[in-house]
Enzyme design. Structure first.
Site, PDB file in Angstrom:
ATOM      1  N   ARG A  43       0.829  -1.203   0.000  1.00  0.00           N
ATOM      2  CA  ARG A  43       0.000   0.000   0.000  1.00  0.00           C
ATOM      3  C   ARG A  43       0.859   1.247   0.000  1.00  0.00           C
ATOM      4  O   ARG A  43       1.930   1.295   0.590  1.00  0.00           O
ATOM      5  CB  ARG A  43      -0.881   0.031   1.247  1.00  0.00           C
ATOM      6  CG  ARG A  43      -2.026  -0.950   1.254  1.00  0.00           C
ATOM      7  CD  ARG A  43      -3.122  -0.606   0.273  1.00  0.00           C
ATOM      8  NE  ARG A  43      -3.448   0.802   0.230  1.00  0.00           N
ATOM      9  CZ  ARG A  43      -4.391   1.393   0.964  1.00  0.00           C
ATOM     10  NH1 ARG A  43      -5.100   0.701   1.815  1.00  0.00           N
ATOM     11  NH2 ARG A  43      -4.618   2.680   0.846  1.00  0.00           N
ATOM     12  N   ARG A  93       3.949   5.340 -15.790  1.00  0.00           N
ATOM     13  CA  ARG A  93       4.355   4.757 -17.078  1.00  0.00           C
ATOM     14  C   ARG A  93       5.596   5.426 -17.660  1.00  0.00           C
ATOM     15  O   ARG A  93       6.280   4.852 -18.498  1.00  0.00           O
ATOM     16  CB  ARG A  93       3.213   4.824 -18.087  1.00  0.00           C
ATOM     17  CG  ARG A  93       2.239   3.694 -17.968  1.00  0.00           C
ATOM     18  CD  ARG A  93       1.320   3.624 -19.169  1.00  0.00           C
ATOM     19  NE  ARG A  93       0.495   4.811 -19.312  1.00  0.00           N
ATOM     20  CZ  ARG A  93      -0.682   4.988 -18.711  1.00  0.00           C
ATOM     21  NH1 ARG A  93      -1.160   4.056 -17.916  1.00  0.00           N
ATOM     22  NH2 ARG A  93      -1.367   6.088 -18.901  1.00  0.00           N
ATOM     23  N   CYS A 102      -6.555   3.395 -12.922  1.00  0.00           N
ATOM     24  CA  CYS A 102      -6.935   4.504 -12.042  1.00  0.00           C
ATOM     25  C   CYS A 102      -8.438   4.454 -11.793  1.00  0.00           C
ATOM     26  O   CYS A 102      -9.216   4.058 -12.660  1.00  0.00           O
ATOM     27  CB  CYS A 102      -6.603   5.857 -12.688  1.00  0.00           C
ATOM     28  SG  CYS A 102      -4.856   6.196 -12.851  1.00  0.00           S
ATOM     29  N   GLU A 148     -11.680   7.186  -5.537  1.00  0.00           N
ATOM     30  CA  GLU A 148     -11.857   6.643  -4.190  1.00  0.00           C
ATOM     31  C   GLU A 148     -13.328   6.812  -3.793  1.00  0.00           C
ATOM     32  O   GLU A 148     -14.003   7.740  -4.250  1.00  0.00           O
ATOM     33  CB  GLU A 148     -10.944   7.409  -3.216  1.00  0.00           C
ATOM     34  CG  GLU A 148     -10.897   6.845  -1.838  1.00  0.00           C
ATOM     35  CD  GLU A 148     -10.270   5.464  -1.758  1.00  0.00           C
ATOM     36  OE1 GLU A 148     -10.734   4.682  -0.903  1.00  0.00           O
ATOM     37  OE2 GLU A 148      -9.345   5.159  -2.522  1.00  0.00           O
ATOM     38  N   ARG A 156      -3.851   7.081  -3.682  1.00  0.00           N
ATOM     39  CA  ARG A 156      -3.584   5.798  -3.036  1.00  0.00           C
ATOM     40  C   ARG A 156      -3.109   4.792  -4.082  1.00  0.00           C
ATOM     41  O   ARG A 156      -3.604   4.787  -5.211  1.00  0.00           O
ATOM     42  CB  ARG A 156      -4.852   5.261  -2.360  1.00  0.00           C
ATOM     43  CG  ARG A 156      -5.298   6.051  -1.146  1.00  0.00           C
ATOM     44  CD  ARG A 156      -6.642   5.486  -0.640  1.00  0.00           C
ATOM     45  NE  ARG A 156      -7.068   6.058   0.612  1.00  0.00           N
ATOM     46  CZ  ARG A 156      -7.857   7.134   0.715  1.00  0.00           C
ATOM     47  NH1 ARG A 156      -8.282   7.760  -0.362  1.00  0.00           N
ATOM     48  NH2 ARG A 156      -8.213   7.578   1.902  1.00  0.00           N
ATOM     49  N   TYR A 184       3.216   5.596   3.591  1.00  0.00           N
ATOM     50  CA  TYR A 184       2.189   6.608   3.850  1.00  0.00           C
ATOM     51  C   TYR A 184       2.902   7.929   4.094  1.00  0.00           C
ATOM     52  O   TYR A 184       3.822   7.994   4.902  1.00  0.00           O
ATOM     53  CB  TYR A 184       1.338   6.223   5.065  1.00  0.00           C
ATOM     54  CG  TYR A 184       0.444   5.044   4.777  1.00  0.00           C
ATOM     55  CD1 TYR A 184      -0.862   5.238   4.345  1.00  0.00           C
ATOM     56  CD2 TYR A 184       0.906   3.745   4.903  1.00  0.00           C
ATOM     57  CE1 TYR A 184      -1.682   4.154   4.055  1.00  0.00           C
ATOM     58  CE2 TYR A 184       0.096   2.658   4.615  1.00  0.00           C
ATOM     59  CZ  TYR A 184      -1.195   2.870   4.192  1.00  0.00           C
ATOM     60  OH  TYR A 184      -2.008   1.804   3.898  1.00  0.00           O
ATOM     61  N   ARG A 198      -3.331   4.957   8.167  1.00  0.00           N
ATOM     62  CA  ARG A 198      -2.795   3.737   8.775  1.00  0.00           C
ATOM     63  C   ARG A 198      -1.529   4.063   9.559  1.00  0.00           C
ATOM     64  O   ARG A 198      -0.424   3.678   9.156  1.00  0.00           O
ATOM     65  CB  ARG A 198      -2.487   2.688   7.705  1.00  0.00           C
ATOM     66  CG  ARG A 198      -3.674   2.037   7.031  1.00  0.00           C
ATOM     67  CD  ARG A 198      -4.571   1.230   7.967  1.00  0.00           C
ATOM     68  NE  ARG A 198      -3.914   0.182   8.695  1.00  0.00           N
ATOM     69  CZ  ARG A 198      -3.839  -1.095   8.318  1.00  0.00           C
ATOM     70  NH1 ARG A 198      -4.398  -1.485   7.203  1.00  0.00           N
ATOM     71  NH2 ARG A 198      -3.234  -1.975   9.092  1.00  0.00           N
TER      72      ARG A 198
END
Length: 122
Positions: free
Chosen positions: A7, A63, A75, A78, A90, A108, A116
């Site tokens: 993540r 890319r 893509c 959210e 994210r 993060y 998190r």
């Protein structure tokens, strides 16, 4: 060998194409270096952005990185939950690795550390 998810999440100060691309590339570099990952070992990358970030496709920035041209990416927006973190990119990088889940280092940054804090402090 297993497929593991790594993540990444970071916030940008404002909705700007250069900032969105910059924070995305920074996260990818951190994920790669902290987990000793090669693009050839990556199954795919899922990328989400909050609805307030509409100036760039983060996948386009990824890319452009050497060796990432053939890595499948997607893509999406959210889920727009009221009161959730704004201006956030994210990543979910699915990688083929011998590492255990406990050995994975998630990334993060900025305001996204709040998502998190248990993983961000690793």
């Amino acid at each position: 060998m297993n497929v593991r998810g790594i993540r990444g999440a970071a916030t940008v100060e404002y909705n700007d194409a250069a900032l969105i691309k910059e924070v995305t590339v920074e996260m990818v570099h951190d994920i790669v270096s902290q987990n000793n990952v090669n693009p050839a070992d990556i199954s795919c990358v899922f990328i989400t952005v909050t609805q307030d970030l509409d100036q760039a496709f983060p996948a386009q920035a990824i890319r452009q990185l050497p060796g990432w041209e053939l890595v499948p990416q997607m893509c999406a927006l959210e889920v727009p939950v009221k009161g959730s973190l704004e201006k956030c990119v994210r990543l979910m990088v699915l990688v083929n690795t011998d590492k255990t889940q406990a050995d994975i280092n998630h990334v993060y940054k900025g305001g996204a550390i709040a998502l998190r804090p248990d993983l961000a402090q690793k």
